[in-house]
Scaffold this motif. Sequence first.
Motif, PDB file in Angstrom:
ATOM      1  N   TRP A 277       0.850  -1.205   0.000  1.00 17.55           N
ATOM      2  CA  TRP A 277       0.000   0.000   0.000  1.00 17.55           C
ATOM      3  C   TRP A 277       0.878   1.246   0.000  1.00 17.55           C
ATOM      4  O   TRP A 277       0.622   2.198  -0.750  1.00 17.55           O
ATOM      5  N   ILE A 278       1.926   1.251   0.831  1.00 17.51           N
ATOM      6  CA  ILE A 278       2.827   2.403   0.915  1.00 17.51           C
ATOM      7  C   ILE A 278       3.481   2.666  -0.443  1.00 17.51           C
ATOM      8  O   ILE A 278       3.611   3.818  -0.877  1.00 17.51           O
ATOM      9  N   ALA A 279       3.869   1.591  -1.127  1.00 19.41           N
ATOM     10  CA  ALA A 279       4.524   1.736  -2.434  1.00 19.41           C
ATOM     11  C   ALA A 279       3.583   2.355  -3.466  1.00 19.41           C
ATOM     12  O   ALA A 279       4.019   3.098  -4.351  1.00 19.41           O
ATOM     13  N   ARG A 280       2.289   2.031  -3.370  1.00 20.59           N
ATOM     14  CA  ARG A 280       1.316   2.566  -4.340  1.00 20.59           C
ATOM     15  C   ARG A 280       0.860   3.975  -4.004  1.00 20.59           C
ATOM     16  O   ARG A 280       0.425   4.723  -4.883  1.00 20.59           O
ATOM     17  N   ALA A 281       0.916   4.336  -2.720  1.00 20.60           N
ATOM     18  CA  ALA A 281       0.342   5.603  -2.275  1.00 20.60           C
ATOM     19  C   ALA A 281       1.211   6.790  -2.668  1.00 20.60           C
ATOM     20  O   ALA A 281       2.421   6.674  -2.860  1.00 20.60           O
TER      21      ALA A 281
END
Length: 397
Positions: free
Chosen positions: A196-200
Motif C-alpha cells: 500500500w505504501i509503495a502505491r500511495a
Amino acid sequence: MSDTDLAPADETAKRDYLPAERQDMILSLLTRQSVATVPELAQLLNTTEITVRRDLTVLAKAGLLKRVRGGAMSVSDTAERIATKAALNDISSVVSERTDSGTTVRAVDGRFELPSDQPAIGVMLPEPSFFWPGVINHMHEIATRMGLRLITRESAYEEDIHEENILQEFADDPTVCGLIVAPNAHPEIGQRTWDWIARAALPTVAVERSQPLLQASFVDSVRTNHHYGVRKAATHFLERGHTRVGAAFTETPTSNQILTGWKRVVNGTDRIDCPFIIDGIMPYDTRGVDDIVATVLSSNVTALLVHSDYLAIALAQALERHGKKVPQDISLISVDGFATPSSRPLTVLRSSDRDLAQAAIHTLLHRIQNPEAAARHVYIDPMLVDRGSVVPPPTHD
C-alpha cells in the motif's frame, strides 16, 4: 473522541488467542498501566476469568508480574514510570499557548489540540506498549509546536490486522500531508502494508522496521541503531573484565537487528568468546528458559547479553534457583530497558523515544519539502543505562 486518541483498527473483531498471545497481551498491558483486573483481562482477551487466572499464574511464576487480589500488578520500576509520566505531562501544564507558526492551540484532556483544518500527520504505531507511548507523546509535542496536528491510529502485533485499511483512512483525509508508520513485522501481513505504501502518493517514514528485501520502492526510515548499541554492551563487558559472554534473544520485530549486530561484534574481534547464541525463546517458556540456564552453567560464561527485558528477568530468577546470582556470579545487560523491575535493577540498552520521535517528524518534513530527494535512513544509537548488573567476574582460587 479526539483525533489524537488511540483507536483500535477493528474493535469488533474477536477471536480466540493462543496462550502465548494472551500472555504477550497481558505483559503489554502492564507496561502502560500498573494494575489489571481479571475481568478486564478476560474481556480484552475474549476468554474466561479462569483462563486469565491460569495465565497470570504462569507469568507470576516466571517473575514477570505480581499477583494481587483480583488481578495482577506490573513489576516495572514504579518510580521511573512516574517520573517519565510527569515529564511528558509537563508540556500540557498550561491551558493554551501559541505555536511557532502563530496558530492558537487549546488544551483538551491534557493535550494540546489544533483546529481540525490544520495540516496533519497520520501516525500508525503498534498497541501503546513499551516505548511507543513516549514516542507518541513526543511526536505530539513536536508537531503541535510546528502547527501540525497528529492523528494517531493503533495497529497490533497480531497477524489478522489489516493495516492498509488504517492507512487508507489517512489517505482519504485531505488534511493529512504525510505518514509515520511501523508496519506489522509478520512477513505476509506486513507485505500488504508495504505494498500500500509503495502505491500511495503520501510521503511516508517507517519507524523501527525494515522494508521487505526486494521492495520495488524505498521510503525514508528512522530506527534504533542496534548494530552499534550492542557494541556499547560489548565494550561495557570488556571494561569490567568479561571476555566469555553468552547471548539469548526473544523473537521481536527488532530482535533480528540485535542478533545480527551481536554476531558482527563476535566475528569481528578475538577479544570476546561467545560460546552460544540462543534465539526465539519467549520469557514465559519455562523449559526454554531452563535450557538457557543449563547452557550458561555448562559453558562457564561470566556474562549474558539478553533481549528482551522480560527474558532477562526470567533468566535472572532461573539462575538464582540454580545458585547463581546477578551480578555476583553472572553479569547481565538487557536490550530493551522499559520493564526492568525495581527489585532487580538491570543495566540496559534503551532506545530514545524523544530522539526517535524528533527524527521521524523531521525526516517526514524533509520528504514533503523535497519529494524527489533520495531516501534517507536515519539511525539513532541507543543509550546504555548502567544500573549495576555488570561487575568484574568472580575469581576462583
